[in-house]
Design an enzyme around this catalytic site. Structure first.
Site, PDB file in Angstrom:
ATOM      1  N   SER A  13       0.859  -1.187   0.000  1.00 17.64           N
ATOM      2  CA  SER A  13       0.000   0.000   0.000  1.00 17.64           C
ATOM      3  C   SER A  13       0.895   1.236   0.000  1.00 17.64           C
ATOM      4  O   SER A  13       1.825   1.334   0.802  1.00 17.64           O
ATOM      5  CB  SER A  13      -0.871   0.004   1.258  1.00 17.64           C
ATOM      6  N   HIS A  38      -1.645  -1.652  -4.097  1.00 22.20           N
ATOM      7  CA  HIS A  38      -2.914  -1.461  -3.393  1.00 22.20           C
ATOM      8  C   HIS A  38      -3.052   0.038  -3.142  1.00 22.20           C
ATOM      9  O   HIS A  38      -2.260   0.628  -2.401  1.00 22.20           O
ATOM     10  CB  HIS A  38      -2.851  -2.252  -2.082  1.00 22.20           C
ATOM     11  N   ASP A  40      -5.122   3.081  -1.753  1.00 23.45           N
ATOM     12  CA  ASP A  40      -6.170   3.358  -0.769  1.00 23.45           C
ATOM     13  C   ASP A  40      -6.889   4.665  -1.083  1.00 23.45           C
ATOM     14  O   ASP A  40      -6.329   5.753  -0.905  1.00 23.45           O
ATOM     15  CB  ASP A  40      -5.546   3.430   0.633  1.00 23.45           C
ATOM     16  N   MET A  42      -9.841   7.160  -0.163  1.00 26.47           N
ATOM     17  CA  MET A  42     -10.701   7.505   0.988  1.00 26.47           C
ATOM     18  C   MET A  42     -11.435   8.805   0.696  1.00 26.47           C
ATOM     19  O   MET A  42     -10.857   9.735   0.132  1.00 26.47           O
ATOM     20  CB  MET A  42      -9.842   7.696   2.240  1.00 26.47           C
ATOM     21  N   HIS A  72      -8.599   0.253  -3.264  1.00 23.51           N
ATOM     22  CA  HIS A  72      -9.368  -0.101  -2.066  1.00 23.51           C
ATOM     23  C   HIS A  72     -10.266   1.091  -1.785  1.00 23.51           C
ATOM     24  O   HIS A  72      -9.813   2.122  -1.287  1.00 23.51           O
ATOM     25  CB  HIS A  72      -8.387  -0.387  -0.926  1.00 23.51           C
ATOM     26  N   MET A  74     -12.514   3.071   0.061  1.00 16.89           N
ATOM     27  CA  MET A  74     -13.093   3.366   1.379  1.00 16.89           C
ATOM     28  C   MET A  74     -13.967   4.596   1.223  1.00 16.89           C
ATOM     29  O   MET A  74     -13.613   5.712   1.628  1.00 16.89           O
ATOM     30  CB  MET A  74     -11.958   3.566   2.393  1.00 16.89           C
ATOM     31  N   MET A 143     -10.375  -6.789   6.509  1.00 14.95           N
ATOM     32  CA  MET A 143      -9.596  -5.718   7.135  1.00 14.95           C
ATOM     33  C   MET A 143      -9.098  -6.182   8.496  1.00 14.95           C
ATOM     34  O   MET A 143      -9.874  -6.725   9.300  1.00 14.95           O
ATOM     35  CB  MET A 143     -10.449  -4.460   7.325  1.00 14.95           C
ATOM     36  N   GLY A 148      -8.803   3.504   7.386  1.00 15.00           N
ATOM     37  CA  GLY A 148      -8.644   4.947   7.493  1.00 15.00           C
ATOM     38  C   GLY A 148      -7.204   5.414   7.616  1.00 15.00           C
ATOM     39  O   GLY A 148      -6.860   6.475   7.111  1.00 15.00           O
ATOM     40  N   PHE A 149      -6.383   4.610   8.254  1.00 12.53           N
ATOM     41  CA  PHE A 149      -5.005   5.051   8.505  1.00 12.53           C
ATOM     42  C   PHE A 149      -4.036   3.870   8.422  1.00 12.53           C
ATOM     43  O   PHE A 149      -4.395   2.754   8.792  1.00 12.53           O
ATOM     44  CB  PHE A 149      -4.893   5.693   9.895  1.00 12.53           C
ATOM     45  N   GLY A 150      -2.826   4.175   7.975  1.00  6.79           N
ATOM     46  CA  GLY A 150      -1.774   3.171   7.993  1.00  6.79           C
ATOM     47  C   GLY A 150      -1.137   3.126   9.377  1.00  6.79           C
ATOM     48  O   GLY A 150      -1.389   3.987  10.222  1.00  6.79           O
ATOM     49  N   GLY A 151      -0.329   2.121   9.604  1.00  4.13           N
ATOM     50  CA  GLY A 151       0.465   2.058  10.826  1.00  4.13           C
ATOM     51  C   GLY A 151      -0.282   1.635  12.072  1.00  4.13           C
ATOM     52  O   GLY A 151       0.209   1.838  13.186  1.00  4.13           O
ATOM     53  N   ASP A 177      -5.466  -6.778   5.118  1.00  2.00           N
ATOM     54  CA  ASP A 177      -4.985  -5.402   4.992  1.00  2.00           C
ATOM     55  C   ASP A 177      -5.048  -4.704   6.346  1.00  2.00           C
ATOM     56  O   ASP A 177      -6.126  -4.579   6.931  1.00  2.00           O
ATOM     57  CB  ASP A 177      -5.888  -4.669   3.975  1.00  2.00           C
ATOM     58  N   GLY A 178      -3.880  -4.272   6.802  1.00  2.00           N
ATOM     59  CA  GLY A 178      -3.810  -3.501   8.039  1.00  2.00           C
ATOM     60  C   GLY A 178      -2.886  -4.136   9.050  1.00  2.00           C
ATOM     61  O   GLY A 178      -3.170  -5.233   9.555  1.00  2.00           O
ATOM     62  N   GLY A 179      -1.758  -3.484   9.315  1.00  2.00           N
ATOM     63  CA  GLY A 179      -0.836  -3.986  10.328  1.00  2.00           C
ATOM     64  C   GLY A 179      -0.117  -5.260   9.933  1.00  2.00           C
ATOM     65  O   GLY A 179       0.382  -5.982  10.795  1.00  2.00           O
ATOM     66  N   GLY A 199       1.624  -1.936   4.252  1.00  2.00           N
ATOM     67  CA  GLY A 199       1.937  -0.524   4.057  1.00  2.00           C
ATOM     68  C   GLY A 199       3.237  -0.129   4.713  1.00  2.00           C
ATOM     69  O   GLY A 199       4.317  -0.254   4.133  1.00  2.00           O
TER      70      GLY A 199
HETATM   71  C1  DX5 Z   1      -5.936   1.341   6.002  1.00  2.00           C
HETATM   72  C2  DX5 Z   1      -5.566   0.960   4.616  1.00  2.00           C
HETATM   73  C3  DX5 Z   1      -4.390   0.075   4.505  1.00  2.00           C
HETATM   74  C4  DX5 Z   1      -3.122   0.643   5.067  1.00  2.00           C
HETATM   75  C5  DX5 Z   1      -2.174  -0.438   5.387  1.00  2.00           C
HETATM   76  O1  DX5 Z   1      -7.178   1.931   5.994  1.00  2.00           O
HETATM   77  O2  DX5 Z   1      -6.643   0.298   3.988  1.00  2.00           O
HETATM   78  O3  DX5 Z   1      -4.202  -0.348   3.177  1.00  2.00           O
HETATM   79  O4  DX5 Z   1      -2.494   1.529   4.189  1.00  2.00           O
HETATM   80  O5  DX5 Z   1      -1.091   0.113   6.028  1.00  2.00           O
HETATM   81  P1  DX5 Z   1      -0.376  -0.652   7.227  1.00  2.00           P
HETATM   82  O6  DX5 Z   1       0.210  -1.889   6.616  1.00  2.00           O
HETATM   83  O7  DX5 Z   1       0.631   0.314   7.686  1.00  2.00           O
HETATM   84  O8  DX5 Z   1      -1.404  -0.957   8.248  1.00  2.00           O
HETATM   85 ZN    ZN Z   2      -6.217  -0.675   2.099  1.00  2.00          ZN
END
Ligand code: DX5
Ligand code: ZN
Length: 230
Positions: A13, A38, A40, A42, A72, A74, A143, A148-151, A177-179, A199
């Site tokens: 991502s 990927h 994202d 939003m 993706h 959102m 998910m 909404g947010f990475g990390g 997807d996520g973490g 990501g």
């Molecule tokens: C979160 C996104 C993810 C995100 C993943 O809403 O859909 O794609 O960028 O990032 P990490 O891997 O840092 O959680």
């Molecule tokens: Zn995503």
């Protein structure tokens, strides 16, 4: 023995990349072994954040003509962006079931627009929400954080959904997807995910090639192991 069609795909991502260098960052990820990107998208409504939309992707596309691009979505109105995303050159349109009023219709329109169909589930949504639409989709996204947010921190309890899907649909493409990164990939792989979004673990790594290879090894090993067990 039925032939297993599953293959491992790693889709970084770009959300936490330097978005002023989107093209350069995309090339860096593809050169590091990414199977797809990927992206994202939003809308600040379905999730409390805004990223980029089809105009940006349309500019990116000609610079990486061979890349497989998944968006993706959102967004609160997934039906609204099908045509613009297809026109921008998107290959797979993954949208969330939660805000969608007519899931079969959106699936059909995405396919008619020439894109693959992905159906996404937020952490609070059970797999029963997609079960009857699986035949209309190419992929189910589970998910593993609130979108909404990475990390954010990986939610291990989401693996129950992945396991259930894998047990019932051995050849289905299941994305997480996520973490997801080297410390959480084994849970994903063992549960049966074969499409891996990552990501910050990839973007922030000194050697993204190594991280992508680590993610791939875990998934390939799990797929091979499950094939032997069948
Ligand atoms: C979160 C996104 C993810 C995100 C993943 O809403 O859909 O794609 O960028 O990032 P990490 O891997 O840092 O959680
Ligand atoms: Zn995503």
């Amino acid at each position: 023995m039925a032939r297993c069609e599953l293959s491992c795909k790693i889709g970084p991502s770009v959300l936490n990349a330097d978005l002023s260098e989107l093209h350069k960052e995309s090339v860096r990820l593809l050169d590091s072994g990414a199977d797809y990107l990927h992206l994202d998208v939003m809308d600040g409504h379905f999730v409390p954040n805004i990223t980029f939309g089809h105009p940006v992707i349309k500019c990116l596309r000609p610079k990486i003509p061979d890349a497989f691009l998944e968006t993706h979505m959102m967004v609160s109105k997934p039906e609204q962006w099908i045509e613009p995303m297809a026109d921008a050159g998107v290959n797979q349109y993954t949208f969330h079931v939660e805000p969608c009023e007519n899931i079969p219709q959106v699936c059909r329109k995405v396919r008619e627009a020439g894109m693959k169909v992905g159906l996404g589930l937020k952490p609070g949504t059970g797999v029963s929400a997609v079960e009857k639409y699986i035949d209309l989709a190419d992929m189910i996204l589970i998910m593993t954080v609130e979108p909404g947010f990475g990390g954010q921190k990986f939610m291990t309890n989401m693996m129950e959904k992945v396991q259930w899907l894998r047990q019932n649909y051995p050849n289905l493409d299941i994305e997480v997807d996520g973490g997801v990164g080297p410390s959480t990939i084994h849970a994903c792989a063992e549960a049966g995910a074969n499409m891996i979004v990552s990501g910050t673990a990839v973007i922030g790594a000194p050697d993204p090639c190594k991280v992508i290879a680590t993610l791939r090894d875990a998934v390939v090993n799990s797929i091979q192991k499950s094939q032997l067990e069948r």
